[in-house]
Enzyme design. Structure first.
Site, PDB file in Angstrom:
ATOM      1  N   LYS A  55      -3.875 -35.153  17.845  1.00  0.00           N
ATOM      2  CA  LYS A  55      -5.139 -35.451  18.695  1.00  0.00           C
ATOM      3  C   LYS A  55      -6.625 -34.824  17.863  1.00  0.00           C
ATOM      4  O   LYS A  55      -6.341 -34.151  16.789  1.00  0.00           O
ATOM      5  CB  LYS A  55      -5.094 -34.566  20.107  1.00  0.00           C
ATOM      6  CG  LYS A  55      -5.224 -32.999  20.076  1.00  0.00           C
ATOM      7  CD  LYS A  55      -4.597 -32.548  21.132  1.00  0.00           C
ATOM      8  CE  LYS A  55      -4.756 -30.706  21.074  1.00  0.00           C
ATOM      9  NZ  LYS A  55      -4.244 -30.211  22.404  1.00  0.00           N
ATOM     10  N   ARG A 153      -4.986 -25.748  33.859  1.00  0.00           N
ATOM     11  CA  ARG A 153      -5.701 -26.924  33.440  1.00  0.00           C
ATOM     12  C   ARG A 153      -5.309 -28.129  33.844  1.00  0.00           C
ATOM     13  O   ARG A 153      -5.468 -28.612  35.181  1.00  0.00           O
ATOM     14  CB  ARG A 153      -5.814 -26.705  31.824  1.00  0.00           C
ATOM     15  CG  ARG A 153      -6.827 -27.716  31.214  1.00  0.00           C
ATOM     16  CD  ARG A 153      -6.818 -27.582  29.666  1.00  0.00           C
ATOM     17  NE  ARG A 153      -5.563 -27.919  29.085  1.00  0.00           N
ATOM     18  CZ  ARG A 153      -5.196 -28.016  28.002  1.00  0.00           C
ATOM     19  NH1 ARG A 153      -6.232 -27.739  26.967  1.00  0.00           N
ATOM     20  NH2 ARG A 153      -4.024 -28.402  27.438  1.00  0.00           N
ATOM     21  N   TYR A 282     -34.908 -21.853   7.247  1.00  0.00           N
ATOM     22  CA  TYR A 282     -35.698 -21.945   8.446  1.00  0.00           C
ATOM     23  C   TYR A 282     -35.881 -20.671   8.893  1.00  0.00           C
ATOM     24  O   TYR A 282     -35.050 -19.864   9.273  1.00  0.00           O
ATOM     25  CB  TYR A 282     -34.969 -23.015   9.390  1.00  0.00           C
ATOM     26  CG  TYR A 282     -35.159 -24.370   9.145  1.00  0.00           C
ATOM     27  CD1 TYR A 282     -36.225 -24.985   9.194  1.00  0.00           C
ATOM     28  CD2 TYR A 282     -33.831 -25.051   9.098  1.00  0.00           C
ATOM     29  CE1 TYR A 282     -36.507 -26.325   8.893  1.00  0.00           C
ATOM     30  CE2 TYR A 282     -34.210 -26.383   8.929  1.00  0.00           C
ATOM     31  CZ  TYR A 282     -35.237 -27.071   8.682  1.00  0.00           C
ATOM     32  OH  TYR A 282     -35.306 -28.446   8.376  1.00  0.00           O
ATOM     33  N   MET A 331     -29.141 -28.630   8.762  1.00  0.00           N
ATOM     34  CA  MET A 331     -28.337 -29.646   9.176  1.00  0.00           C
ATOM     35  C   MET A 331     -27.628 -30.367   8.223  1.00  0.00           C
ATOM     36  O   MET A 331     -26.191 -30.450   8.471  1.00  0.00           O
ATOM     37  CB  MET A 331     -29.101 -30.950   9.882  1.00  0.00           C
ATOM     38  CG  MET A 331     -28.580 -31.815  10.643  1.00  0.00           C
ATOM     39  SD  MET A 331     -29.397 -33.041  11.279  1.00  0.00           S
ATOM     40  CE  MET A 331     -30.328 -32.277  12.689  1.00  0.00           C
TER      41      MET A 331
HETATM   42  C1  LIG Z   1      -3.012 -29.309  21.806  1.00  0.00           C
HETATM   43  C2  LIG Z   1      -1.795 -29.251  22.628  1.00  0.00           C
HETATM   44  C3  LIG Z   1      -0.658 -28.820  21.963  1.00  0.00           C
HETATM   45  C4  LIG Z   1      -0.558 -28.521  20.520  1.00  0.00           C
HETATM   46  O1  LIG Z   1      -1.180 -27.016  20.674  1.00  0.00           O
HETATM   47  P1  LIG Z   1      -1.242 -26.161  19.308  1.00  0.00           P
HETATM   48  O2  LIG Z   1      -1.393 -24.816  19.898  1.00  0.00           O
HETATM   49  O3  LIG Z   1      -2.124 -26.601  18.268  1.00  0.00           O
HETATM   50  O4  LIG Z   1       0.006 -26.118  18.574  1.00  0.00           O
HETATM   51  C5  LIG Z   1       0.789 -28.853  22.636  1.00  0.00           C
HETATM   52  N1  LIG Z   1       0.513 -29.418  24.067  1.00  0.00           N
HETATM   53  C6  LIG Z   1      -0.473 -29.756  24.689  1.00  0.00           C
HETATM   54  C7  LIG Z   1      -0.321 -30.181  26.033  1.00  0.00           C
HETATM   55  C8  LIG Z   1      -1.785 -29.567  23.968  1.00  0.00           C
HETATM   56  O5  LIG Z   1      -2.941 -29.845  24.659  1.00  0.00           O
END
Ligand SMILES: *Cc1c(COP(=O)(O)O)cnc(C)c1O
Length: 397
Positions: A55, A153, A282, A331
């Site tokens: 991701k 979550r 800056y 930036m």
């Molecule tokens: C991002 C994520 C992972 C991977 O987590 P890491 O700590 O980067 O290994 C695994 N499972 C879910 C549901 C995640 O959101």
């Protein structure tokens, strides 16, 4: 990255001159390191499949190239967070199963189905939208049920798990192919909350069993679970940060041999001298007590170098020597003090993260200075920085 070009030499012998160069700044990604990390991680969980999490553009490393390297290293499948990330993998001809870690909104289910992603679902609305999206398809659509065992979550309340799994089972267009949860504090092995979460997860699996529902592939482990909690391995592990060579937390460093895959490099764009009493960047908050020499480096907070890194003591490597960032990062550029020591010239290589000579600056070092985690550092490098993917076959970079 190009070698120091002829323009880099213009400044020799004229340190006060300002020489303009085109921008040289890039993220280099070692794909052999990714494959080796996946291999090392898979060996920790020999009975589990490996789902490489790519991701957020492969945690800033480039999702498509990372996905291919992870598969070459033995990963069985991939995971993304949003539908477009899965579509990108499909667009590049990647055909292995791709888990969608968050339930997409109902109006994105058709796109998720069209891209042959495997969504984690956890609401009645999500399940109904998935069933509708898969209606009329030649085969049932595999989905996984995600249960919240304490992270709070995403995921269903454990008390709703049987009803939701039954809802999936009752939809002819869907198939319950897996059941998952996510660990909230597996990177702190001394806390017992992980054991508690796994206990709650096992209770959900037992509830499904009693209801006559096959949970499919059972999975819970992120990198920290994989590295520190063997009882979380189950049927499949979902490592993210560790495949990039970064431990999930400093306390888990060294448990498995990992090679950081990311190097952030630039070339000095200008070298200039400033007088005693002058300031830099800056606000001119950093004032020099003595005459100083500065190197300008052509990347900034729009590229993912946080504005406060300089004032937080951040350093870069030039000529194998640590040099301090001075003033706030702007930036598009940042300034480094190179007074004294080996001469620095425009075109010299600057390493912001990675190794140079005998020195190394890690993403964790930035994270410590910035009071964050290495994840945020590597994900922060923006699309304006080109990604250069290298393998051993490419020869010296
Ligand atoms: C991002 C994520 C992972 C991977 O987590 P890491 O700590 O980067 O290994 C695994 N499972 C879910 C549901 C995640 O959101």
């Amino acid at each position: 990255m190009h070698g120091p070009g002829s323009s880099a030499r213009v400044a020799e012998g004229s340190p006060r001159s300002i020489v303009r160069m085109s921008r040289h700044a890039a993220v280099e990604v070692d794909l052999d390191a990714i494959a080796a990390n996946v291999r090392a991680l898979a060996a920790l969980a020999p009975r589990s499949s490996v789902c490489a999490v790519v991701k957020a553009d492969g945690y800033g490393h480039g999702a498509v190239q990372v996905a291919r390297a992870a598969l070459a290293g033995g990963a069985d499948c991939l995971a993304v967070a949003v539908v477009e990330e899965g579509q990108q993998l499909r667009d590049h001809g990647i055909e292995v199963p791709v888990l969608l870690l968050s339930e997409p909104p109902p109006d994105a289910m058709s796109a998720a189905h069209a891209a042959r992603l495997t969504p984690l679902v956890y609401t009645p609305e999500g399940i109904d939208a998935a069933a509708a999206a898969a209606q009329g398809a030649s085969r049932p659509w595999s989905v996984h049920l995600k249960v919240d065992t304490g992270m709070h979550r995403a995921g269903a309340d454990p008390r709703d798990a049987v009803a939701l799994a039954g809802r999936i089972a009752a939809a002819p267009s869907l198939r319950l192919a897996g059941t998952a949860t996510h660990l909230a504090a597996a990177d702190e092995p001394e806390r017992h909350v992980t054991a508690e979460q796994l206990c709650r997860f096992r209770e959900v699996l037992a509830d499904l069993c009693r209801a006559g529902i096959d949970p499919g592939v059972r999975h819970a482990a992120n990198s920290a679970g994989l590295i520190a909690h063997p009882d979380s391995h189950l049927d499949l592990v979902r490592p993210g940060i560790s495949i990039y060579g970064l431990p999930p937390s400093p306390s888990l460093r060294g448990r498995v041999p990992l090679r950081p895959a990311m190097t952030v490099r630039a070339r000095v764009s200008l070298v200039r001298d400033v007088d005693k009493g002058e300031g830099v960047s800056y606000g001119l908050r950093h004032v020099f007590d003595e005459p100083a020499r500065l190197a300008v480096v052509p990347l900034g907070y729009a590229d993912g170098v946080p504005r406060r890194l300089g004032t937080a003591g951040g350093e870069v490597l030039i000529g194998g020597v640590r040099r301090p960032i001075r003033g706030v990062v702007t930036m598009d550029q940042l300034m480094v003090e190179v007074t004294g020591g080996p001469a620095v010239r425009p075109g010299d290589e600057v390493v912001l993260i990675g190794r140079q000579g005998g020195e190394e600056i890690t993403a964790q070092e930035w994270a410590d200075r910035l009071d964050t985690i290495a994840y945020e550092v590597v994900c922060g490098f923006g699309p304006r920085l080109p990604r250069h993917h290298v393998t051993a076959g490419d020869g010296p970079a």
